[in-house]
Design an enzyme around this catalytic site. Structure first.
Site, short mmCIF file in Angstrom:
data_model
loop_
_atom_site.label_atom_id
_atom_site.label_comp_id
_atom_site.label_asym_id
_atom_site.label_seq_id
_atom_site.Cartn_x
_atom_site.Cartn_y
_atom_site.Cartn_z
N ARG A 205 2.89 -50.31 -7.79
CA ARG A 205 2.60 -48.92 -7.10
C ARG A 205 1.62 -48.24 -7.59
NH1 ARG A 205 8.56 -49.21 -7.66
NH2 ARG A 205 8.75 -48.99 -9.63
N PHE A 221 10.07 -52.15 4.09
CA PHE A 221 11.32 -52.68 3.23
C PHE A 221 11.03 -51.40 1.97
CE2 PHE A 221 9.81 -56.46 5.38
CZ PHE A 221 11.37 -56.82 5.75
N ASP A 243 13.22 -49.04 6.35
CA ASP A 243 14.20 -49.83 5.46
C ASP A 243 15.59 -49.87 6.16
OD1 ASP A 243 14.54 -50.48 2.27
OD2 ASP A 243 16.41 -50.37 3.26
N ALA A 273 13.31 -54.18 9.72
CA ALA A 273 11.54 -54.00 9.50
C ALA A 273 11.10 -54.90 10.47
CB ALA A 273 11.41 -54.31 8.22
N ASP A 293 7.58 -55.40 1.41
CA ASP A 293 8.44 -55.91 0.02
C ASP A 293 9.73 -56.15 0.42
OD1 ASP A 293 8.86 -56.37 -2.52
OD2 ASP A 293 9.12 -53.88 -3.09
N CYS A 333 9.96 -61.82 -3.87
CA CYS A 333 10.90 -61.66 -5.07
C CYS A 333 11.55 -62.86 -5.02
CB CYS A 333 11.36 -60.34 -5.33
SG CYS A 333 12.66 -60.19 -3.90
N1 SAH Z 1 9.47 -51.78 -2.31
C1 SAH Z 1 10.73 -51.13 -2.78
C2 SAH Z 1 11.80 -52.19 -3.02
C3 SAH Z 1 12.16 -52.96 -1.86
S1 SAH Z 1 13.77 -53.88 -1.98
C4 SAH Z 1 10.18 -50.51 -4.04
O1 SAH Z 1 9.36 -50.60 -4.63
O2 SAH Z 1 11.23 -49.71 -4.61
C5 SAH Z 1 14.03 -54.57 -0.52
C6 SAH Z 1 14.52 -53.31 0.43
O3 SAH Z 1 14.69 -54.01 1.81
C7 SAH Z 1 15.69 -52.76 0.09
O4 SAH Z 1 15.75 -51.62 0.21
C8 SAH Z 1 16.65 -53.25 1.38
O5 SAH Z 1 17.56 -52.15 1.97
C9 SAH Z 1 15.75 -53.56 2.67
N2 SAH Z 1 16.16 -54.35 3.54
C10 SAH Z 1 16.69 -55.70 3.57
N3 SAH Z 1 16.73 -56.34 4.78
C11 SAH Z 1 15.84 -55.39 5.60
C12 SAH Z 1 15.45 -55.45 6.88
N4 SAH Z 1 15.82 -56.53 7.71
N5 SAH Z 1 14.72 -54.55 7.57
C13 SAH Z 1 14.10 -53.37 6.69
N6 SAH Z 1 14.83 -53.10 5.29
C14 SAH Z 1 15.64 -54.28 4.91
#
Ligand code: SAH
Length: 389
Positions: A205, A221, A243, A273, A293, A333
Protein backbone atom coordinates in the site's frame (compact mmCIF):
# COMPACT_ATOMS: atom_id res chain seq x y z
CA UNK A 1 -9.02 -28.89 33.31
CA UNK A 2 -6.79 -31.51 31.72
CA UNK A 3 -3.24 -30.63 30.77
CA UNK A 4 -3.30 -29.60 27.10
CA UNK A 5 0.38 -30.53 26.75
CA UNK A 6 -0.13 -34.16 27.81
CA UNK A 7 0.76 -36.43 24.91
CA UNK A 8 -2.38 -38.28 23.81
CA UNK A 9 -0.83 -41.02 21.72
CA UNK A 10 1.68 -41.72 19.02
CA UNK A 11 1.66 -42.16 15.31
CA UNK A 12 4.23 -43.76 13.03
CA UNK A 13 5.16 -42.53 9.58
CA UNK A 14 5.66 -44.73 6.53
CA UNK A 15 9.26 -45.64 5.69
CA UNK A 16 11.13 -42.66 4.21
CA UNK A 17 8.45 -40.13 5.13
CA UNK A 18 10.50 -38.88 8.10
CA UNK A 19 12.94 -37.09 5.77
CA UNK A 20 11.06 -33.76 5.59
CA UNK A 21 10.42 -33.75 9.34
CA UNK A 22 14.14 -34.28 9.96
CA UNK A 23 14.67 -31.15 7.82
CA UNK A 24 12.35 -29.35 10.28
CA UNK A 25 9.47 -29.09 7.88
CA UNK A 26 6.37 -28.85 10.13
CA UNK A 27 3.73 -30.40 7.84
CA UNK A 28 2.88 -34.11 7.69
CA UNK A 29 0.28 -35.20 5.15
CA UNK A 30 -2.26 -37.98 5.69
CA UNK A 31 -0.57 -40.11 3.05
CA UNK A 32 2.62 -40.20 5.14
CA UNK A 33 0.97 -41.85 8.15
CA UNK A 34 1.46 -45.59 8.66
CA UNK A 35 -1.42 -45.85 11.13
CA UNK A 36 -4.52 -44.02 12.32
CA UNK A 37 -4.27 -40.85 14.39
CA UNK A 38 -5.44 -41.03 18.00
CA UNK A 39 -8.97 -39.61 18.30
CA UNK A 40 -9.52 -35.97 19.29
CA UNK A 41 -7.30 -32.94 19.10
CA UNK A 42 -4.60 -33.97 21.57
CA UNK A 43 -0.88 -33.58 20.77
CA UNK A 44 0.75 -36.76 19.49
CA UNK A 45 4.28 -38.08 19.45
CA UNK A 46 5.50 -38.67 15.90
CA UNK A 47 7.78 -41.62 15.19
CA UNK A 48 9.72 -42.65 12.11
CA UNK A 49 8.99 -46.09 10.67
CA UNK A 50 11.99 -47.47 12.62
CA UNK A 51 10.67 -46.01 15.88
CA UNK A 52 12.99 -43.00 16.00
CA UNK A 53 11.18 -40.15 17.82
CA UNK A 54 10.68 -37.17 15.49
CA UNK A 55 8.87 -34.81 17.85
CA UNK A 56 5.39 -33.69 18.84
CA UNK A 57 2.58 -32.53 16.55
CA UNK A 58 -0.92 -31.12 16.72
CA UNK A 59 -3.49 -32.86 14.53
CA UNK A 60 -4.94 -30.96 11.57
CA UNK A 61 -8.67 -30.42 11.34
CA UNK A 62 -10.67 -33.26 9.83
CA UNK A 63 -10.95 -33.50 6.08
CA UNK A 64 -7.87 -31.64 4.88
CA UNK A 65 -4.83 -33.46 3.55
CA UNK A 66 -2.64 -31.95 6.27
CA UNK A 67 -2.67 -34.48 9.12
CA UNK A 68 -0.15 -33.01 11.55
CA UNK A 69 1.68 -29.78 12.31
CA UNK A 70 4.91 -30.29 14.22
CA UNK A 71 5.21 -28.13 17.35
CA UNK A 72 8.42 -29.72 18.65
CA UNK A 73 11.20 -31.44 16.73
CA UNK A 74 13.43 -34.22 18.09
CA UNK A 75 13.95 -33.75 21.81
CA UNK A 76 12.44 -30.23 21.98
CA UNK A 77 9.85 -29.75 24.70
CA UNK A 78 6.19 -28.95 24.10
CA UNK A 79 5.04 -27.38 27.35
CA UNK A 80 3.77 -24.10 28.77
CA UNK A 81 7.24 -22.59 29.02
CA UNK A 82 8.07 -23.44 25.40
CA UNK A 83 4.79 -22.01 24.11
CA UNK A 84 5.09 -18.79 26.14
CA UNK A 85 8.71 -18.37 25.00
CA UNK A 86 7.69 -18.62 21.34
CA UNK A 87 4.88 -16.10 21.73
CA UNK A 88 7.22 -13.71 23.54
CA UNK A 89 9.91 -14.14 20.89
CA UNK A 90 7.37 -13.41 18.16
CA UNK A 91 6.28 -10.20 19.89
CA UNK A 92 9.87 -9.13 20.55
CA UNK A 93 10.73 -9.56 16.87
CA UNK A 94 7.92 -7.15 15.94
CA UNK A 95 9.15 -4.68 18.54
CA UNK A 96 12.58 -4.74 16.92
CA UNK A 97 11.14 -4.21 13.42
CA UNK A 98 10.14 -0.66 14.25
CA UNK A 99 7.17 -0.62 11.91
CA UNK A 100 5.50 2.74 11.39
CA UNK A 101 2.10 1.46 12.46
CA UNK A 102 0.09 0.31 15.45
CA UNK A 103 -1.18 -2.78 13.59
CA UNK A 104 0.86 -5.79 12.59
CA UNK A 105 0.96 -9.55 12.56
CA UNK A 106 2.35 -10.65 15.93
CA UNK A 107 2.37 -14.39 15.26
CA UNK A 108 2.71 -15.73 11.73
CA UNK A 109 2.09 -19.44 12.25
CA UNK A 110 4.89 -21.58 10.75
CA UNK A 111 7.09 -18.47 10.45
CA UNK A 112 7.08 -18.12 14.24
CA UNK A 113 7.27 -21.85 15.05
CA UNK A 114 3.59 -21.81 16.02
CA UNK A 115 2.15 -23.71 13.04
CA UNK A 116 -1.55 -23.13 12.48
CA UNK A 117 -1.80 -20.06 14.73
CA UNK A 118 -2.07 -16.43 13.64
CA UNK A 119 -2.24 -13.41 15.97
CA UNK A 120 -2.83 -9.91 14.60
CA UNK A 121 -2.53 -6.72 16.59
CA UNK A 122 -4.94 -3.85 15.98
CA UNK A 123 -3.87 -1.00 18.29
CA UNK A 124 -4.73 -2.21 21.82
CA UNK A 125 -6.43 -5.41 20.70
CA UNK A 126 -4.85 -8.72 19.69
CA UNK A 127 -6.92 -11.16 17.64
CA UNK A 128 -5.92 -14.84 17.66
CA UNK A 129 -6.95 -16.91 14.66
CA UNK A 130 -6.44 -20.63 15.34
CA UNK A 131 -6.60 -22.51 12.03
CA UNK A 132 -7.00 -25.82 13.84
CA UNK A 133 -9.37 -26.80 16.68
CA UNK A 134 -6.27 -28.38 18.26
CA UNK A 135 -5.09 -24.86 19.18
CA UNK A 136 -8.17 -24.13 21.32
CA UNK A 137 -6.86 -25.60 24.63
CA UNK A 138 -3.68 -23.49 24.32
CA UNK A 139 -5.25 -20.09 23.74
CA UNK A 140 -5.18 -19.04 27.40
CA UNK A 141 -1.45 -19.72 27.42
CA UNK A 142 -1.06 -17.73 24.17
CA UNK A 143 -3.08 -14.78 25.50
CA UNK A 144 -1.17 -14.35 28.77
CA UNK A 145 2.14 -13.10 27.30
CA UNK A 146 0.25 -10.94 24.76
CA UNK A 147 -1.51 -8.84 27.38
CA UNK A 148 0.63 -5.85 28.22
CA UNK A 149 2.94 -6.25 25.21
CA UNK A 150 2.66 -3.31 22.78
CA UNK A 151 0.00 -1.78 25.06
CA UNK A 152 -2.41 -4.63 24.30
CA UNK A 153 -5.35 -4.59 26.72
CA UNK A 154 -7.76 -7.00 24.99
CA UNK A 155 -7.17 -10.40 23.47
CA UNK A 156 -9.87 -11.92 21.24
CA UNK A 157 -10.16 -15.30 19.54
CA UNK A 158 -11.68 -15.55 16.10
CA UNK A 159 -11.56 -19.02 14.56
CA UNK A 160 -12.13 -19.01 10.78
CA UNK A 161 -15.81 -18.55 9.99
CA UNK A 162 -16.82 -17.85 13.60
CA UNK A 163 -17.58 -14.65 15.50
CA UNK A 164 -14.88 -13.43 17.90
CA UNK A 165 -14.98 -14.04 21.62
CA UNK A 166 -13.10 -12.31 24.41
CA UNK A 167 -10.14 -14.13 25.94
CA UNK A 168 -8.76 -11.26 28.02
CA UNK A 169 -9.90 -7.69 28.66
CA UNK A 170 -13.05 -6.41 26.95
CA UNK A 171 -14.51 -6.39 23.46
CA UNK A 172 -13.31 -3.09 21.94
CA UNK A 173 -15.79 -0.55 20.61
CA UNK A 174 -16.44 -1.06 16.91
CA UNK A 175 -14.72 -0.39 14.63
CA UNK A 176 -11.16 -0.24 15.92
CA UNK A 177 -9.13 2.48 14.19
CA UNK A 178 -5.53 1.67 13.31
CA UNK A 179 -2.71 3.78 11.89
CA UNK A 180 -0.36 2.93 9.03
CA UNK A 181 2.14 5.71 8.54
CA UNK A 182 -0.01 8.84 8.32
CA UNK A 183 -3.10 6.93 7.20
CA UNK A 184 -5.92 5.63 9.36
CA UNK A 185 -8.12 2.62 8.73
CA UNK A 186 -11.26 1.26 10.40
CA UNK A 187 -11.02 -2.43 11.26
CA UNK A 188 -14.16 -4.49 11.79
CA UNK A 189 -13.01 -7.18 14.20
CA UNK A 190 -16.45 -8.82 14.34
CA UNK A 191 -17.63 -9.06 10.73
CA UNK A 192 -14.55 -8.06 8.73
CA UNK A 193 -12.66 -10.62 6.66
CA UNK A 194 -9.90 -12.76 8.22
CA UNK A 195 -9.02 -11.07 11.51
CA UNK A 196 -10.30 -7.73 10.15
CA UNK A 197 -7.66 -6.23 7.86
CA UNK A 198 -5.07 -7.28 5.28
CA UNK A 199 -1.92 -6.47 7.20
CA UNK A 200 0.20 -8.41 4.69
CA UNK A 201 -0.27 -5.64 2.09
CA UNK A 202 1.00 -2.80 4.30
CA UNK A 203 4.33 -2.22 2.53
CA UNK A 204 2.66 -2.58 -0.87
CA UNK A 205 0.00 0.00 0.00
CA UNK A 206 2.78 2.37 0.96
CA UNK A 207 4.68 1.66 -2.27
CA UNK A 208 1.57 2.24 -4.36
CA UNK A 209 1.00 5.55 -2.61
CA UNK A 210 4.45 6.66 -3.74
CA UNK A 211 3.60 5.91 -7.40
CA UNK A 212 0.12 7.30 -7.72
CA UNK A 213 0.59 11.05 -8.13
CA UNK A 214 -1.75 12.35 -10.84
CA UNK A 215 -3.01 8.86 -11.68
CA UNK A 216 -6.46 7.46 -12.12
CA UNK A 217 -6.44 4.23 -10.10
CA UNK A 218 -8.67 1.15 -10.40
CA UNK A 219 -8.62 -0.91 -7.21
CA UNK A 220 -10.06 -4.33 -8.06
CA UNK A 221 -10.98 -6.50 -5.04
CA UNK A 222 -10.67 -3.44 -2.85
CA UNK A 223 -11.92 -4.82 0.48
CA UNK A 224 -11.78 -1.81 2.87
CA UNK A 225 -10.11 0.44 0.31
CA UNK A 226 -6.54 0.27 1.63
CA UNK A 227 -4.86 0.70 -1.75
CA UNK A 228 -7.27 3.47 -2.78
CA UNK A 229 -6.68 5.50 0.38
CA UNK A 230 -2.91 5.12 -0.01
CA UNK A 231 -3.12 6.19 -3.67
CA UNK A 232 -5.37 9.20 -3.02
CA UNK A 233 -3.20 10.33 -0.10
CA UNK A 234 -0.28 10.02 -2.51
CA UNK A 235 -1.89 12.37 -5.02
CA UNK A 236 -4.00 10.13 -7.25
CA UNK A 237 -6.77 12.09 -8.96
CA UNK A 238 -9.29 9.29 -8.72
CA UNK A 239 -9.59 5.80 -7.25
CA UNK A 240 -12.32 3.37 -8.22
CA UNK A 241 -13.01 0.55 -5.74
CA UNK A 242 -14.62 -2.69 -6.88
CA UNK A 243 -15.58 -5.44 -4.43
CA UNK A 244 -18.26 -8.11 -4.29
CA UNK A 245 -19.00 -7.27 -0.66
CA UNK A 246 -21.14 -4.18 0.05
CA UNK A 247 -19.97 -4.36 3.70
CA UNK A 248 -16.34 -4.09 2.55
CA UNK A 249 -17.22 -1.00 0.48
CA UNK A 250 -18.94 0.52 3.50
CA UNK A 251 -15.68 0.09 5.40
CA UNK A 252 -13.85 1.68 2.47
CA UNK A 253 -16.11 4.74 2.64
CA UNK A 254 -15.40 4.92 6.38
CA UNK A 255 -11.67 4.74 5.61
CA UNK A 256 -12.01 7.69 3.20
CA UNK A 257 -13.78 9.74 5.86
CA UNK A 258 -11.14 8.90 8.50
CA UNK A 259 -8.50 10.30 6.15
CA UNK A 260 -10.56 13.35 5.14
CA UNK A 261 -10.88 12.11 1.55
CA UNK A 262 -14.15 13.08 -0.17
CA UNK A 263 -16.40 10.09 -0.89
CA UNK A 264 -17.51 10.12 -4.53
CA UNK A 265 -20.38 7.60 -4.65
CA UNK A 266 -19.57 6.44 -8.21
CA UNK A 267 -16.14 5.27 -7.08
CA UNK A 268 -17.51 2.35 -5.04
CA UNK A 269 -18.90 -0.43 -7.17
CA UNK A 270 -20.37 -3.53 -5.51
CA UNK A 271 -20.12 -6.42 -7.92
CA UNK A 272 -18.06 -9.17 -9.46
CA UNK A 273 -14.70 -7.68 -10.42
CA UNK A 274 -14.44 -9.87 -13.55
CA UNK A 275 -17.76 -8.57 -14.86
CA UNK A 276 -17.29 -4.97 -13.72
CA UNK A 277 -13.81 -4.82 -15.28
CA UNK A 278 -15.23 -6.04 -18.61
CA UNK A 279 -17.95 -3.41 -18.46
CA UNK A 280 -15.42 -0.67 -17.70
CA UNK A 281 -13.27 -1.80 -20.64
CA UNK A 282 -16.32 -1.78 -22.91
CA UNK A 283 -17.28 1.69 -21.67
CA UNK A 284 -13.82 2.95 -22.64
CA UNK A 285 -12.69 3.77 -19.09
CA UNK A 286 -8.91 3.88 -18.70
CA UNK A 287 -6.59 4.13 -15.69
CA UNK A 288 -2.89 4.84 -15.26
CA UNK A 289 -2.68 2.42 -12.30
CA UNK A 290 -4.60 -0.80 -11.70
CA UNK A 291 -4.43 -2.92 -8.55
CA UNK A 292 -5.58 -6.55 -8.69
CA UNK A 293 -5.76 -8.26 -5.29
CA UNK A 294 -8.24 -11.14 -5.49
CA UNK A 295 -8.96 -13.74 -2.81
CA UNK A 296 -6.98 -16.98 -3.11
CA UNK A 297 -8.29 -18.70 -6.26
CA UNK A 298 -6.30 -21.87 -5.47
CA UNK A 299 -6.91 -23.25 -1.99
CA UNK A 300 -6.22 -26.91 -2.88
CA UNK A 301 -4.24 -28.60 -5.61
CA UNK A 302 -7.38 -29.60 -7.53
CA UNK A 303 -8.17 -25.90 -8.04
CA UNK A 304 -4.84 -25.08 -9.68
CA UNK A 305 -5.92 -25.14 -13.32
CA UNK A 306 -9.15 -23.21 -12.81
CA UNK A 307 -7.43 -20.76 -10.49
CA UNK A 308 -4.69 -20.02 -12.98
CA UNK A 309 -7.37 -19.32 -15.61
CA UNK A 310 -8.87 -16.87 -13.12
CA UNK A 311 -5.53 -15.08 -12.61
CA UNK A 312 -5.04 -14.92 -16.36
CA UNK A 313 -8.52 -13.58 -17.02
CA UNK A 314 -8.58 -10.86 -14.35
CA UNK A 315 -5.12 -9.68 -15.36
CA UNK A 316 -6.18 -9.59 -19.00
CA UNK A 317 -9.07 -7.31 -18.05
CA UNK A 318 -6.72 -5.22 -15.87
CA UNK A 319 -4.32 -4.71 -18.80
CA UNK A 320 -7.20 -3.70 -21.06
CA UNK A 321 -8.13 -1.09 -18.46
CA UNK A 322 -4.60 0.28 -18.34
CA UNK A 323 -3.64 3.36 -20.32
CA UNK A 324 -0.37 3.07 -22.30
CA UNK A 325 2.67 3.03 -19.99
CA UNK A 326 0.44 2.03 -17.12
CA UNK A 327 1.40 0.43 -13.82
CA UNK A 328 -0.14 -2.82 -12.67
CA UNK A 329 0.17 -4.05 -9.10
CA UNK A 330 -1.04 -7.61 -9.38
CA UNK A 331 -1.30 -9.99 -6.45
CA UNK A 332 -1.92 -13.62 -5.67
CA UNK A 333 -2.36 -14.85 -2.12
CA UNK A 334 -2.62 -18.50 -3.19
CA UNK A 335 0.30 -20.24 -1.50
CA UNK A 336 -0.08 -23.07 -4.04
CA UNK A 337 0.54 -20.70 -6.97
CA UNK A 338 4.30 -20.28 -7.27
CA UNK A 339 6.18 -17.46 -9.00
CA UNK A 340 6.57 -19.71 -12.04
CA UNK A 341 2.84 -20.32 -12.49
CA UNK A 342 1.91 -16.74 -11.65
CA UNK A 343 4.39 -15.43 -14.23
CA UNK A 344 2.96 -17.79 -16.85
CA UNK A 345 -0.59 -16.59 -16.18
CA UNK A 346 0.59 -12.99 -16.59
CA UNK A 347 2.49 -13.80 -19.80
CA UNK A 348 -0.56 -15.47 -21.26
CA UNK A 349 -2.74 -12.48 -20.33
CA UNK A 350 -0.24 -10.01 -21.80
CA UNK A 351 -0.13 -11.95 -25.09
CA UNK A 352 -3.93 -11.86 -25.35
CA UNK A 353 -3.99 -8.17 -24.42
CA UNK A 354 -1.31 -7.41 -27.00
CA UNK A 355 0.71 -5.56 -24.36
CA UNK A 356 4.31 -5.79 -23.20
CA UNK A 357 4.43 -6.50 -19.47
CA UNK A 358 7.63 -6.04 -17.51
CA UNK A 359 8.00 -7.05 -13.88
CA UNK A 360 9.61 -4.19 -11.96
CA UNK A 361 9.40 -5.45 -8.39
CA UNK A 362 8.51 -8.87 -7.02
CA UNK A 363 7.09 -7.96 -3.67
CA UNK A 364 5.40 -9.97 -0.95
CA UNK A 365 4.18 -9.59 2.59
CA UNK A 366 5.98 -7.31 5.05
CA UNK A 367 8.59 -8.39 7.61
CA UNK A 368 5.98 -9.05 10.28
CA UNK A 369 5.10 -12.12 8.15
CA UNK A 370 8.34 -14.11 8.48
CA UNK A 371 8.78 -17.23 6.35
CA UNK A 372 10.74 -20.14 7.80
CA UNK A 373 13.39 -21.31 5.39
CA UNK A 374 12.32 -24.82 6.37
CA UNK A 375 8.75 -24.15 5.17
CA UNK A 376 9.07 -21.74 2.27
CA UNK A 377 5.73 -22.74 0.75
CA UNK A 378 4.04 -20.89 3.61
CA UNK A 379 4.95 -17.64 1.76
CA UNK A 380 1.53 -16.91 0.37
CA UNK A 381 1.55 -13.39 -1.06
CA UNK A 382 2.96 -12.38 -4.40
CA UNK A 383 2.52 -8.68 -5.22
CA UNK A 384 4.23 -7.82 -8.49
CA UNK A 385 4.61 -4.27 -9.63
CA UNK A 386 4.61 -4.29 -13.43
CA UNK A 387 4.98 -1.78 -16.25
CA UNK A 388 2.42 -2.39 -18.98
CA UNK A 389 3.35 -0.66 -22.24
N1 SAH B 1 -6.81 -5.35 -1.45
C1 SAH B 1 -7.45 -5.54 -0.17
C2 SAH B 1 -7.67 -7.00 0.17
C3 SAH B 1 -8.48 -7.78 -0.82
S1 SAH B 1 -9.07 -9.31 -0.20
C4 SAH B 1 -6.66 -4.82 0.91
O1 SAH B 1 -5.50 -4.45 0.69
O2 SAH B 1 -7.19 -4.65 2.01
C5 SAH B 1 -10.08 -9.88 -1.49
C6 SAH B 1 -11.40 -9.14 -1.66
O3 SAH B 1 -12.03 -9.65 -2.83
C7 SAH B 1 -12.41 -9.31 -0.55
O4 SAH B 1 -12.77 -8.05 -0.06
C8 SAH B 1 -13.64 -9.99 -1.21
O5 SAH B 1 -14.87 -9.45 -0.75
C9 SAH B 1 -13.44 -9.62 -2.63
N2 SAH B 1 -14.00 -10.53 -3.65
C10 SAH B 1 -14.04 -11.88 -3.66
N3 SAH B 1 -14.53 -12.32 -4.85
C11 SAH B 1 -14.78 -11.23 -5.59
C12 SAH B 1 -15.28 -11.01 -6.91
N4 SAH B 1 -15.59 -12.04 -7.71
N5 SAH B 1 -15.40 -9.75 -7.36
C13 SAH B 1 -15.08 -8.70 -6.56
N6 SAH B 1 -14.60 -8.85 -5.32
C14 SAH B 1 -14.46 -10.08 -4.83
Amino acid sequence: MSDPFAIGGEVRLKPGREASVLRRHPWVYRGALAGALPAGTVPVRVLAANGRPLGVALPGGSGGSLALRMVAFGEERWDGAALAARVRAAVELRERLNLDTDACRLVHAEGDSLPGLVVDRYAGTAVCEPYEPAWEPYLDAVGAPLEGAFGITSVLVRPPGQPPRVLRGAMPAAPVVIREGRLRFPVDLVAGQKTGFFLDQRENRRRLGSLARGARVANLFSYSGGFAVAALAGGAVRALNVDASPAALELARAAYRLNAIPVAEGDFIAGDAFRVARELVAAGERFEVVVVDPPAFVKRKAELEGGLRGYKDINLQAMRLLAPEGLLLTCSCSALVGEQEFGQALASAALDAGRALRVLERRGAGPDHPVSVFCREAAHLKAWLCAVD
